[in-house]
Motif scaffolding. Structure first.
Motif, PDB file in Angstrom:
ATOM      1  N   LEU A  88       0.826  -1.203   0.000  1.00 62.55           N
ATOM      2  CA  LEU A  88       0.000   0.000   0.000  1.00 62.55           C
ATOM      3  C   LEU A  88       0.860   1.253   0.000  1.00 62.55           C
ATOM      4  O   LEU A  88       0.529   2.247  -0.625  1.00 62.55           O
ATOM      5  CB  LEU A  88      -0.921   0.022   1.224  1.00 62.55           C
ATOM      6  CG  LEU A  88      -2.025  -1.043   1.253  1.00 62.55           C
ATOM      7  CD1 LEU A  88      -2.792  -0.964   2.561  1.00 62.55           C
ATOM      8  CD2 LEU A  88      -2.993  -0.846   0.093  1.00 62.55           C
ATOM      9  N   CYS A  89       1.993   1.169   0.710  1.00 63.35           N
ATOM     10  CA  CYS A  89       2.874   2.319   0.869  1.00 63.35           C
ATOM     11  C   CYS A  89       3.543   2.744  -0.438  1.00 63.35           C
ATOM     12  O   CYS A  89       3.581   3.919  -0.750  1.00 63.35           O
ATOM     13  CB  CYS A  89       3.989   1.973   1.846  1.00 63.35           C
ATOM     14  SG  CYS A  89       3.733   2.647   3.461  1.00 63.35           S
ATOM     15  N   LEU A 135       1.687   4.847  -2.890  1.00 64.93           N
ATOM     16  CA  LEU A 135       1.346   6.134  -2.279  1.00 64.93           C
ATOM     17  C   LEU A 135       2.524   7.086  -2.324  1.00 64.93           C
ATOM     18  O   LEU A 135       2.383   8.260  -2.634  1.00 64.93           O
ATOM     19  CB  LEU A 135       0.923   5.934  -0.821  1.00 64.93           C
ATOM     20  CG  LEU A 135      -0.546   5.560  -0.674  1.00 64.93           C
ATOM     21  CD1 LEU A 135      -0.817   5.084   0.725  1.00 64.93           C
ATOM     22  CD2 LEU A 135      -1.422   6.740  -1.040  1.00 64.93           C
ATOM     23  N   GLY A 161      -4.482   6.603  -5.379  1.00 64.83           N
ATOM     24  CA  GLY A 161      -4.884   5.365  -4.725  1.00 64.83           C
ATOM     25  C   GLY A 161      -6.229   5.507  -4.044  1.00 64.83           C
ATOM     26  O   GLY A 161      -6.680   6.601  -3.721  1.00 64.83           O
TER      27      GLY A 161
END
Lengths: 160, 542
Positions: free
Chosen positions: B11-12, B15, B27
């Protein structure tokens, strides 16, 4: 660790924007595969409603939308997409069922609930209102009579 | 924990990338949360027990992250401990479902867990429905490829989920579908639409059976055709499975077959469907020892109607995997509004019929044969398993008042389907009235009756529901088994419910006794087991 995860989730949530319709293949009633990310309405609002022929409140909800559909389209230019989650047990029922009820809204088949999962819907009926950019601005789970009035109010707010 | 950090990193990265370049896609994190918790009471008459935990809870939450052409997702599930009526093998908590996916206009890859369906599902369908405790997701890899307009190919390798574990068998499958009208430009505007499809599935399970020499690889294949002309549609699929001795068929080596045909058409305000199905020895699981709902690779759709009213759905039918022959027909007709018969707002009439019989099996001279029995393709035996005839009339009398009247005649071979009791013949009726008291305030009265000489005898059910759109609902329901031949069992199954809805969130509180079946309250339908207690449900989509 926990704070990192939380941070990531918050960051991601802050990024909520733009096209909110995931890319999933559904079928039109004439058998064509349609990607849901092609759902569009020329910058005007859209309603996406997940339903099934065996679900009483779903049918009531779409009956109500259909009653007002012509007026809503005149006033706001909205387009409704009704996504049936009937699986291969009852999916061939959908077209004659919809035609007999006289619904004028476009209906699609999501036979293995791929779109339902992508929209994080737990139970049908579940309805989303999207603005002209494809962003979800309102949603509602379940249906009781009169819910279409709240949807209509939100629709008017959006069309101002 | 490893999985969570992995997902967090996934997820990071996008981003951080998106922070650097503005033209990158943005995102989006979405998900849902669901919880059902019961506090149980004892009722010795209907046989409900208080578990040692006093309270039980099922819950799950999905998190999905979309970033351009990438998607990642997880589902956390917690059964602490599992609700009564669901399999206790669920007990525990964890992340049994997580995946990474990439998709562009031509190809799609998924690694991790995924669901899929080939055709109607006759040889492969992975799906889930938490309400009925079903989840046979694959864990492995899945590829979809769209080489030309109208040509869709997909393939997968995977093991199947069984509770928090994976089954030991490996499933491999490919499927192709061609839409002739999309493929050939000359047909693109034709009123006739043709779609062809075919699939092949094979499972592997190491043979460790000491007594038998079992096949380690079992193959199945299927072909399908869909022809549509205007509002007429004809669809068919045939599937064949090579020898597959299993717990379902008592380890016989006979091949399996299935045929499913559906036709539907619409003319004006008239619509109809006709369907037929024939199944012989088509249970297909990734572990030959598995039973019940576990490790099923395929899905054999029932061709009986899926009823929403609880007493009409009192005796529901599920496909007999080892063999059945069935037909189904349904007609819908709308009497136009502003006609003498149709009334001011129109009237809808539906008539449905379905009938399922067993298939004819010949065992003469096959007593010690590993094939078990022989059958002619499309044979039908005299043994009736289920039949259902019903008529439904829906009419809106005014802007305020609506009514639904329904009648049903049903035969249910309880002995064959459930392995106990005998044949049940029942008549059932519904009168469902709803009246709008003032804008957004609606009062609903739903009455149902079921009359039968067999099984638990007669039932009467009444529900009063008061709803205030868009947030509130209140309901009182009672199902009274007044005709039970055992006077002590003439029980009132009552339920008090209230709920509150706001945007994607819903909370509902209930108290009472539940008879097993389908219950629809305040706008949501689900399958429930028999139980007595107070319970809370929370649903949220975000």
């Amino acid at each position: 660790m926990r704070s990192i995860i939380l941070g990531v989730f918050l960051l991601a949530a802050a990024g909520l924007f733009a096209q909110d319709i995931p890319s999933v293949n559904v079928k039109s009633l004439s058998g064509e595969i349609v990607n849901t990310n092609t759902f569009a309405n020329d910058g005007k609002p859209m309603i996406i409603s997940l339903w099934a022929t065996w679900c009483k409140p779903c049918v009531k909800e779409l009956d109500a939308y259909n009653d007002y559909y012509a007026d809503w389209v005149d006033e706001t230019g909205v387009k409704v997409f009704a996504i049936s989650t009937d699986d291969s047990r009852s999916s061939s029922r959908v077209a004659p069922y919809v035609n007999a009820r006289g619904w004028e809204i476009p209906v699609y088949l999501d036979e293995n609930s791929d779109f339902k999962r992508a929209m994080n819907v737990a139970n049908v009926p579940h309805t989303f209102l999207l603005d002209g950019k494809g962003k979800v601005v309102w949603q509602h789970t379940s249906y009781v009579e009169g819910d279409e009035e709240e949807l209509y109010e939100k629709l008017l707010e959006l069309s101002k | 924990m490893k999985i969570i950090s992995f997902i967090a990193v996934i997820l990071c990265v996008p981003l951080m990338l998106s922070a650097q370049k503005d033209e990158r896609p943005v995102g989006r994190l979405t998900g849902n949360f669901n919880l059902e918790a019961w506090y149980y009471f004892k009722d010795s008459v209907i046989g409900t027990e208080v578990p040692p935990e006093k309270t039980l809870m099922n819950s799950y939450a999905n998190f999905r992250y979309d970033y351009g052409q990438f998607t990642a997702g997880i589902r956390y599930e917690g059964y602490l401990n599992t609700l009564q009526g669901f399999d206790r093998a669920n007990d525990g908590a964890g992340i049994p479902y997580r995946y990474l996916n990439y998709k562009n206009d031509q190809v799609e890859f998924t690694v991790g867990n995924f669901y899929d369906q080939f055709g109607n599902g006759l040889i492969l369908r992975a799906w889930e429905d938490k309400n009925i405790d079903y989840d046979n997701a694959f864990e492995g890899v899945q590829v979809k490829f769209n080489p030309a307009n109208g040509v869709y190919l997909k393939g997968l390798y995977g093991k199947q989920r069984t509770y928090f574990e994976l089954g030991e068998g490996i499933v491999r499958g490919i499927d192709g579908e061609i839409n002739l009208n999309e493929l050939f430009d000359t047909l693109s505007v034709s009123k006739s639409r043709i779609v062809l499809g075919g699939s092949f599935v094979s499972k592997f399970q190491k043979d460790e059976n000491i007594q038998y020499n079992l096949p380690e690889n079992v193959a199945a294949f299927a072909g399908r055709l869909s022809f549509q002309h205007g509002l007429f549609l004809l669809k068919g699929e045939y599937a064949h499975k090579i020898n597959d001795p299993s717990a379902d068929n008592n380890l016989i080596f006979k091949d399996g077959d299935a045929l499913l045909v559906n036709a539907s058409w619409s003319i004006g305000s008239f619509g109809g469907i006709l369907g037929a199905k024939w199944v012989d020895n088509m249970s297909f699981r990734s572990d030959y020892r598995a039973v019940d709902k576990n490790l099923q690779i395929n899905y054999l759709p029932s061709i009986t109607q899926n009823h929403a009213y609880s007493l009409i759905a009192m005796y529901p039918y599920a496909t007999q995997l080892t063999g059945e022959a069935g037909v189904q027909g349904e007609l819908f007709y709308r009497l136009k509004r502003k006609t003498p018969l149709g009334g001011k707002y129109g009237t809808l009439i539906s008539v449905g019929y379905s009938r399922i019989n067993d298939i004819e099996r010949k065992t003469e001279g096959l007593a010690n044969d590993t094939l078990g029995y022989e059958t002619d393709f499309l044979s039908v035996s005299d043994q009736l398993l289920y039949d259902d005839f019903n008529v439904k009339i829906e009419r809106k009398f005014s802007r305020k008042f609506k009514a639904i009247l329904m009648g049903q005649y049903l035969s249910y071979n309880k002995k064959y389907i459930e392995g106990k009791g005998g044949m049940v013949y029942a008549k059932a009726g519904v009168l469902d009235l709803s009246y709008k008291i003032k804008p957004r305030h609606t009062l609903k009265l739903e009455q149902q009756i079921l009359v039968t000489e067999q099984d638990r005898g007669d039932w009467y059910s009444a529900m009063i529901e008061y709803t205030v759109s868009p947030h509130w609902f209140f309901s009182v329901m009672n199902q009274y088994n007044y005709g039970n031949s055992d006077k002590n069992m003439r029980v009132n199954y009552y339920t008090l419910s209230m709920g509150y809805n706001k945007s994607g969130n819903r909370i509902q509180l209930n108290f009472g006794k539940q008879r097993e079946g389908v219950v629809c309250v305040g706008g949501v339908c689900r399958q429930v087991p028999s139980a007595y207690g107070a319970y809370l449900t929370l649903t949220s989509t975000f």
